[in-house]
Design a protein around this motif. Structure first.
Motif, PDB file in Angstrom:
ATOM      1  N   SER A 199       0.834  -1.196   0.000  1.00  0.00           N
ATOM      2  CA  SER A 199       0.000   0.000   0.000  1.00  0.00           C
ATOM      3  C   SER A 199       0.876   1.257   0.000  1.00  0.00           C
ATOM      4  CB  SER A 199      -0.923  -0.012   1.222  1.00  0.00           C
ATOM      5  OG  SER A 199      -1.661   1.175   1.314  1.00  0.00           O
ATOM      6  N   ALA A 200       1.949   1.226   0.777  1.00  0.00           N
ATOM      7  CA  ALA A 200       2.871   2.370   0.835  1.00  0.00           C
ATOM      8  C   ALA A 200       3.602   2.551  -0.495  1.00  0.00           C
ATOM      9  CB  ALA A 200       3.870   2.185   1.970  1.00  0.00           C
ATOM     10  N   VAL A 201       4.040   1.465  -1.091  1.00  0.00           N
ATOM     11  CA  VAL A 201       4.734   1.543  -2.386  1.00  0.00           C
ATOM     12  C   VAL A 201       3.796   2.121  -3.439  1.00  0.00           C
ATOM     13  CG1 VAL A 201       5.725   0.148  -4.245  1.00  0.00           C
ATOM     14  CG2 VAL A 201       6.396  -0.289  -1.876  1.00  0.00           C
ATOM     15  N   SER A 202       2.552   1.700  -3.431  1.00  0.00           N
ATOM     16  CA  SER A 202       1.570   2.225  -4.376  1.00  0.00           C
ATOM     17  C   SER A 202       1.376   3.730  -4.175  1.00  0.00           C
ATOM     18  CB  SER A 202       0.248   1.485  -4.198  1.00  0.00           C
ATOM     19  OG  SER A 202      -0.743   2.038  -5.012  1.00  0.00           O
ATOM     20  N   ALA A 203       1.247   4.164  -2.935  1.00  0.00           N
ATOM     21  CA  ALA A 203       1.071   5.590  -2.647  1.00  0.00           C
ATOM     22  C   ALA A 203       2.310   6.380  -3.060  1.00  0.00           C
ATOM     23  CB  ALA A 203       0.771   5.794  -1.162  1.00  0.00           C
ATOM     24  N   LEU A 204       3.498   5.839  -2.825  1.00  0.00           N
ATOM     25  CA  LEU A 204       4.728   6.521  -3.246  1.00  0.00           C
ATOM     26  C   LEU A 204       4.782   6.652  -4.768  1.00  0.00           C
ATOM     27  CD1 LEU A 204       7.420   4.994  -0.853  1.00  0.00           C
ATOM     28  CD2 LEU A 204       6.611   7.356  -0.906  1.00  0.00           C
ATOM     29  N   GLU A 237      13.323   6.635  -4.482  1.00  0.00           N
ATOM     30  CA  GLU A 237      14.146   5.461  -4.179  1.00  0.00           C
ATOM     31  C   GLU A 237      14.496   5.396  -2.698  1.00  0.00           C
ATOM     32  OE1 GLU A 237      17.432   5.845  -6.883  1.00  0.00           O
ATOM     33  OE2 GLU A 237      16.277   5.072  -8.586  1.00  0.00           O
ATOM     34  N   GLN A 238      14.815   6.553  -2.085  1.00  0.00           N
ATOM     35  CA  GLN A 238      15.126   6.575  -0.652  1.00  0.00           C
ATOM     36  C   GLN A 238      13.911   6.144   0.170  1.00  0.00           C
ATOM     37  OE1 GLN A 238      16.333  10.614  -0.056  1.00  0.00           O
ATOM     38  NE2 GLN A 238      18.454  10.258  -0.724  1.00  0.00           N
ATOM     39  N   ARG A 239      12.773   6.715  -0.157  1.00  0.00           N
ATOM     40  CA  ARG A 239      11.566   6.378   0.604  1.00  0.00           C
ATOM     41  C   ARG A 239      11.144   4.927   0.357  1.00  0.00           C
ATOM     42  NH1 ARG A 239       8.091  11.577   1.847  1.00  0.00           N
ATOM     43  NH2 ARG A 239       9.670  13.177   1.532  1.00  0.00           N
ATOM     44  N   LEU A 240      11.389   4.436  -0.842  1.00  0.00           N
ATOM     45  CA  LEU A 240      11.079   3.046  -1.135  1.00  0.00           C
ATOM     46  C   LEU A 240      11.946   2.117  -0.286  1.00  0.00           C
ATOM     47  CD1 LEU A 240       9.276   1.353  -2.983  1.00  0.00           C
ATOM     48  CD2 LEU A 240      11.109   1.351  -4.645  1.00  0.00           C
ATOM     49  N   LEU A 267       6.070   3.553   8.781  1.00  0.00           N
ATOM     50  CA  LEU A 267       5.484   3.877   7.477  1.00  0.00           C
ATOM     51  C   LEU A 267       4.889   5.279   7.457  1.00  0.00           C
ATOM     52  CD1 LEU A 267       3.647   0.778   5.992  1.00  0.00           C
ATOM     53  CD2 LEU A 267       5.760   1.845   5.256  1.00  0.00           C
ATOM     54  N   LEU A 268       4.198   5.663   8.519  1.00  0.00           N
ATOM     55  CA  LEU A 268       3.576   6.980   8.554  1.00  0.00           C
ATOM     56  C   LEU A 268       4.624   8.086   8.524  1.00  0.00           C
ATOM     57  CD1 LEU A 268       0.659   6.364  11.057  1.00  0.00           C
ATOM     58  CD2 LEU A 268       0.525   6.666   8.590  1.00  0.00           C
ATOM     59  N   ALA A 269       5.798   7.853   9.118  1.00  0.00           N
ATOM     60  CA  ALA A 269       6.859   8.859   9.114  1.00  0.00           C
ATOM     61  C   ALA A 269       7.345   9.135   7.696  1.00  0.00           C
ATOM     62  CB  ALA A 269       8.018   8.392   9.994  1.00  0.00           C
ATOM     63  N   ILE A 270       7.296   8.140   6.831  1.00  0.00           N
ATOM     64  CA  ILE A 270       7.736   8.302   5.444  1.00  0.00           C
ATOM     65  C   ILE A 270       6.820   9.261   4.696  1.00  0.00           C
ATOM     66  CG2 ILE A 270       8.054   7.042   3.260  1.00  0.00           C
ATOM     67  CD1 ILE A 270       8.818   4.595   5.035  1.00  0.00           C
ATOM     68  N   PHE A 271       5.559   9.347   5.127  1.00  0.00           N
ATOM     69  CA  PHE A 271       4.563  10.169   4.445  1.00  0.00           C
ATOM     70  C   PHE A 271       4.229  11.455   5.200  1.00  0.00           C
ATOM     71  CE2 PHE A 271       4.089   6.025   2.637  1.00  0.00           C
ATOM     72  CZ  PHE A 271       3.734   6.255   1.325  1.00  0.00           C
ATOM     73  N   VAL A 281      -2.324  13.345   0.810  1.00  0.00           N
ATOM     74  CA  VAL A 281      -2.893  12.051   0.464  1.00  0.00           C
ATOM     75  C   VAL A 281      -2.583  11.758  -0.987  1.00  0.00           C
ATOM     76  CG1 VAL A 281      -4.695  12.108   2.205  1.00  0.00           C
ATOM     77  CG2 VAL A 281      -5.156  13.069  -0.028  1.00  0.00           C
ATOM     78  N   PRO A 282      -2.409  10.537  -1.374  1.00  0.00           N
ATOM     79  CA  PRO A 282      -2.714   9.304  -0.658  1.00  0.00           C
ATOM     80  C   PRO A 282      -1.584   8.871   0.267  1.00  0.00           C
ATOM     81  CG  PRO A 282      -1.983   8.763  -2.860  1.00  0.00           C
ATOM     82  CD  PRO A 282      -2.012  10.266  -2.766  1.00  0.00           C
ATOM     83  N   HIS A 283      -2.006   8.212   1.327  1.00  0.00           N
ATOM     84  CA  HIS A 283      -1.099   7.582   2.281  1.00  0.00           C
ATOM     85  C   HIS A 283      -1.385   6.089   2.267  1.00  0.00           C
ATOM     86  CE1 HIS A 283      -1.233  11.671   4.441  1.00  0.00           C
ATOM     87  NE2 HIS A 283      -0.182  11.623   3.650  1.00  0.00           N
ATOM     88  N   PRO A 284      -0.497   5.301   2.829  1.00  0.00           N
ATOM     89  CA  PRO A 284      -0.779   3.857   2.864  1.00  0.00           C
ATOM     90  C   PRO A 284      -1.992   3.562   3.744  1.00  0.00           C
ATOM     91  CG  PRO A 284       1.175   4.370   4.156  1.00  0.00           C
ATOM     92  CD  PRO A 284       0.786   5.620   3.446  1.00  0.00           C
ATOM     93  N   THR A 285      -2.697   2.520   3.393  1.00  0.00           N
ATOM     94  CA  THR A 285      -3.826   2.077   4.196  1.00  0.00           C
ATOM     95  C   THR A 285      -3.298   1.151   5.275  1.00  0.00           C
ATOM     96  OG1 THR A 285      -5.227   2.180   2.245  1.00  0.00           O
ATOM     97  CG2 THR A 285      -6.058   0.919   4.107  1.00  0.00           C
ATOM     98  N   LEU A 286      -3.492   1.579   6.525  1.00  0.00           N
ATOM     99  CA  LEU A 286      -3.018   0.787   7.659  1.00  0.00           C
ATOM    100  C   LEU A 286      -4.210   0.481   8.545  1.00  0.00           C
ATOM    101  CD1 LEU A 286       0.128   2.937   8.473  1.00  0.00           C
ATOM    102  CD2 LEU A 286       0.043   0.837   7.145  1.00  0.00           C
ATOM    103  N   PRO A 287      -4.485  -0.797   8.801  1.00  0.00           N
ATOM    104  CA  PRO A 287      -5.646  -1.156   9.609  1.00  0.00           C
ATOM    105  C   PRO A 287      -5.584  -0.525  11.002  1.00  0.00           C
ATOM    106  CG  PRO A 287      -4.552  -3.124   8.729  1.00  0.00           C
ATOM    107  CD  PRO A 287      -3.726  -1.945   8.374  1.00  0.00           C
ATOM    108  N   GLY A 288      -6.652   0.167  11.383  1.00  0.00           N
ATOM    109  CA  GLY A 288      -6.759   0.736  12.719  1.00  0.00           C
ATOM    110  C   GLY A 288      -6.044   2.055  12.897  1.00  0.00           C
TER     111      GLY A 288
END
Length: 162
Positions: A19-24, A39-42, A54-58, A63-70
């Motif tokens: 999800s994070a890779v897709s958002a990046l 590339e660095q963030r990947l 993961l949230l620190a990377i974004f 948006v978009p950000h990765p989808t993280l449950p909860g």
């Protein structure tokens, strides 16, 4: 706040990283990230172990950000403009047959198969070159064999059916 800290410390898995890779990728394609930053963030995404990592990377990206449950995203998600549905796996074939096109190229050797598929210009070139130089016959044979072996496309760009 202990609950939020606990959620940020939850371990992540492949789904969250994807999800994070897709958002990046979206941020790269929209020009928010240079290729080097991407590339660095990947790399950081692949090394991330928790939701907080993961949230620190974004943290500096909209948006978009990765989808993280909860875990709520960093900012409220703004409504995105409607997008076309993703392409389906259904392939639309032409009403023309690749076998018929190939045989029509081989037997008369006048470019008839190309007229059949709707490629009038190629058909005319093959037709005109056949009586003049005889090159058109060789061209028609090669073209017919390739049509039978690999298929082709009709004048609308649709693949010929088997």
């Amino acid at each position: 706040m202990a609950g939020a800290d606990n959620l940020h410390q939850k371990r992540i898995g492949t789904t969250e990283r994807e999800s994070a890779v897709s958002a990046l990728g979206i941020h790269l394609s929209e020009g928010r990230l240079s290729l080097e930053e991407y590339e660095q963030r990947l790399t950081h995404t692949m090394d991330a172990k928790t939701n907080g990592d993961l949230l620190a990377i974004f943290s500096d990206l909209p948006v978009p950000h990765p989808t993280l449950p909860g875990v709520a995203t960093l900012r409220p998600t703004a409504p995105r403009p409607p997008q076309a549905p993703p392409p389906s796996d259904v392939v639309v074939y032409s009403s023309k047959s690749k076998i018929a096109a190939g045989v029509l190229q081989l037997i008369p050797s006048f470019g008839i198969g190309r007229f059949y598929t709707g490629h009038i210009g190629i058909g005319l070139a093959q037709l005109l070159l056949t009586p003049v130089f005889g090159i058109g016959v060789l061209w028609c044979w090669i073209d017919g064999i390739l049509l039978i072996a690999n298929g082709g496309r009709d004048s609308r760009g649709l693949p010929l059916r088997d």
